[in-house]
Design an enzyme around this catalytic site. Structure first.
Site, PDB file in Angstrom:
ATOM      1  N   GLY A  51       0.884  -1.215  -0.050  1.00  0.00           N
ATOM      2  CA  GLY A  51       0.201  -0.262  -0.169  1.00  0.00           C
ATOM      3  C   GLY A  51       0.713   1.133   0.175  1.00  0.00           C
ATOM      4  O   GLY A  51       1.915   1.178  -0.241  1.00  0.00           O
ATOM      5  N   CYS A  52       0.516   2.104   0.762  1.00  0.00           N
ATOM      6  CA  CYS A  52       1.038   3.119   0.659  1.00  0.00           C
ATOM      7  C   CYS A  52       2.503   3.664   1.075  1.00  0.00           C
ATOM      8  O   CYS A  52       2.368   3.426   2.242  1.00  0.00           O
ATOM      9  CB  CYS A  52       0.095   4.703   1.267  1.00  0.00           C
ATOM     10  SG  CYS A  52       0.953   6.197   1.212  1.00  0.00           S
ATOM     11  N   PHE A  53       3.352   4.463   0.422  1.00  0.00           N
ATOM     12  CA  PHE A  53       4.793   3.702   1.127  1.00  0.00           C
ATOM     13  C   PHE A  53       5.092   5.044   2.507  1.00  0.00           C
ATOM     14  O   PHE A  53       6.001   4.377   3.267  1.00  0.00           O
ATOM     15  CB  PHE A  53       5.947   4.147   0.041  1.00  0.00           C
ATOM     16  CG  PHE A  53       5.424   5.446  -0.748  1.00  0.00           C
ATOM     17  CD1 PHE A  53       5.022   6.413  -0.493  1.00  0.00           C
ATOM     18  CD2 PHE A  53       6.014   4.448  -1.960  1.00  0.00           C
ATOM     19  CE1 PHE A  53       5.033   7.541  -1.271  1.00  0.00           C
ATOM     20  CE2 PHE A  53       6.350   6.012  -2.871  1.00  0.00           C
ATOM     21  CZ  PHE A  53       5.951   7.223  -3.379  1.00  0.00           C
ATOM     22  N   TRP A  54       3.543   5.800   2.467  1.00  0.00           N
ATOM     23  CA  TRP A  54       3.957   7.030   3.676  1.00  0.00           C
ATOM     24  C   TRP A  54       3.538   6.401   5.245  1.00  0.00           C
ATOM     25  O   TRP A  54       4.219   6.036   6.164  1.00  0.00           O
ATOM     26  CB  TRP A  54       2.937   8.343   3.895  1.00  0.00           C
ATOM     27  CG  TRP A  54       3.643   8.637   2.370  1.00  0.00           C
ATOM     28  CD1 TRP A  54       4.608   9.338   1.883  1.00  0.00           C
ATOM     29  CD2 TRP A  54       2.274   9.722   2.615  1.00  0.00           C
ATOM     30  NE1 TRP A  54       4.053  10.026   0.770  1.00  0.00           N
ATOM     31  CE2 TRP A  54       3.014  10.657   0.913  1.00  0.00           C
ATOM     32  CE3 TRP A  54       1.728  10.392   2.515  1.00  0.00           C
ATOM     33  CZ2 TRP A  54       2.335  11.386   0.505  1.00  0.00           C
ATOM     34  CZ3 TRP A  54       0.553  11.450   1.850  1.00  0.00           C
ATOM     35  CH2 TRP A  54       1.594  12.190   0.315  1.00  0.00           C
ATOM     36  N   CYS A  55       2.751   4.923   4.514  1.00  0.00           N
ATOM     37  CA  CYS A  55       2.126   3.839   5.512  1.00  0.00           C
ATOM     38  C   CYS A  55       3.655   3.389   5.953  1.00  0.00           C
ATOM     39  O   CYS A  55       4.305   3.051   7.393  1.00  0.00           O
ATOM     40  CB  CYS A  55       0.900   3.568   5.596  1.00  0.00           C
ATOM     41  SG  CYS A  55      -0.719   4.221   4.948  1.00  0.00           S
TER      42      CYS A  55
END
Length: 219
Positions: A51-55
């Site tokens: 999923g989102c690499f920020w997470c």
């Protein structure tokens, strides 16, 4: 009309041809020999997409033994992917993280446990509302030992949940670092609405169920 039909057929022909070429390039990535990243200054590297690499970046940086987690792209067939290009879903790349860790403190096996404990393991091509192949789940292995660790844990989890686990298993080839503004996004933008409503809740759900002795204090 006679001119339009042949033109349409020509467009469809080249579209299908390009799709076939893309699929062949992606198959080559999936079937390639893994690339082993050497340990440097006592630090090893591992690669994950979920999923989102920020997470994902924030999740791995909460684990003891992880020095840093870097956002980027991996698993695709194009060179020098950008955020905009990967979001089209045509590069084959997924948003991924490079986890730099001390193998004397945390093992690759534990990092795989972190991976499965920090996502919806049955969601295909996405996490939550982030939908698309660029958000799909992939675990990358660099050698046969890592591959077997991944496959055994994935199989055990599938039996435990009586469900198909979405994570793909790829031989690691190359990691492309994302644009600078993506790095440490959760830490640098705590008031961003996505961070507040998606990243931080996901991090907290992970921390709530993962062994506390394996997590850093105060992250």
């Amino acid at each position: 009309m006679k001119r339009i039909i042949p033109l349409l057929a020509l467009v469809l022909f080249f579209s299908c041809q390009n799709s076939a070429q893309t699929n062949k390039k992606q198959e080559a990535i999936i079937n390639a020999e893994p690339v082993q990243v050497p340990i440097t200054n006592g630090k090893a590297k591992a690669y994950f997409a979920s999923g989102c690499f920020w997470c994902v970046e924030a999740i791995y940086e909460s684990v003891k033994g992880v020095e840093e987690s870097i956002s980027g792209y991996s698993g695709g067939h194009t060179k020098n992917p950008t955020y905009e290009a990967s979001n089209t879903g045509r590069t084959g790349h997924a948003e991924a993280v490079e986890v730099i860790y001390d193998p004397k403190v945390v093992s690759f096996e534990t990092l795989v446990d972190v991976y499965f404990a920090s996502q919806n393991v049955t969601q295909v091509n996405g996490q939550g509302n982030d939908i698309g192949s660029q958000y799909r789940s992939i675990i990358f292995y660099q050698n046969e030992a890592q591959k077997q660790i991944i496959l055994k844990k994935k199989e055990a989890l599938a039996k435990k949940l009586n469900a198909k686990i979405a994570a793909e298993v790829y031989p690691f080839q190359k990691f492309w670092k994302a644009e600078d503004y993506h790095q440490n996004y959760e830490r640098l933008h705590p008031n961003n609405s996505y961070i507040r409503n998606v990243s931080i809740p996901r991090l907290n759900r992970f921390k709530a169920k993962f062994p506390k002795e394996l997590l850093k204090k105060g992250h």
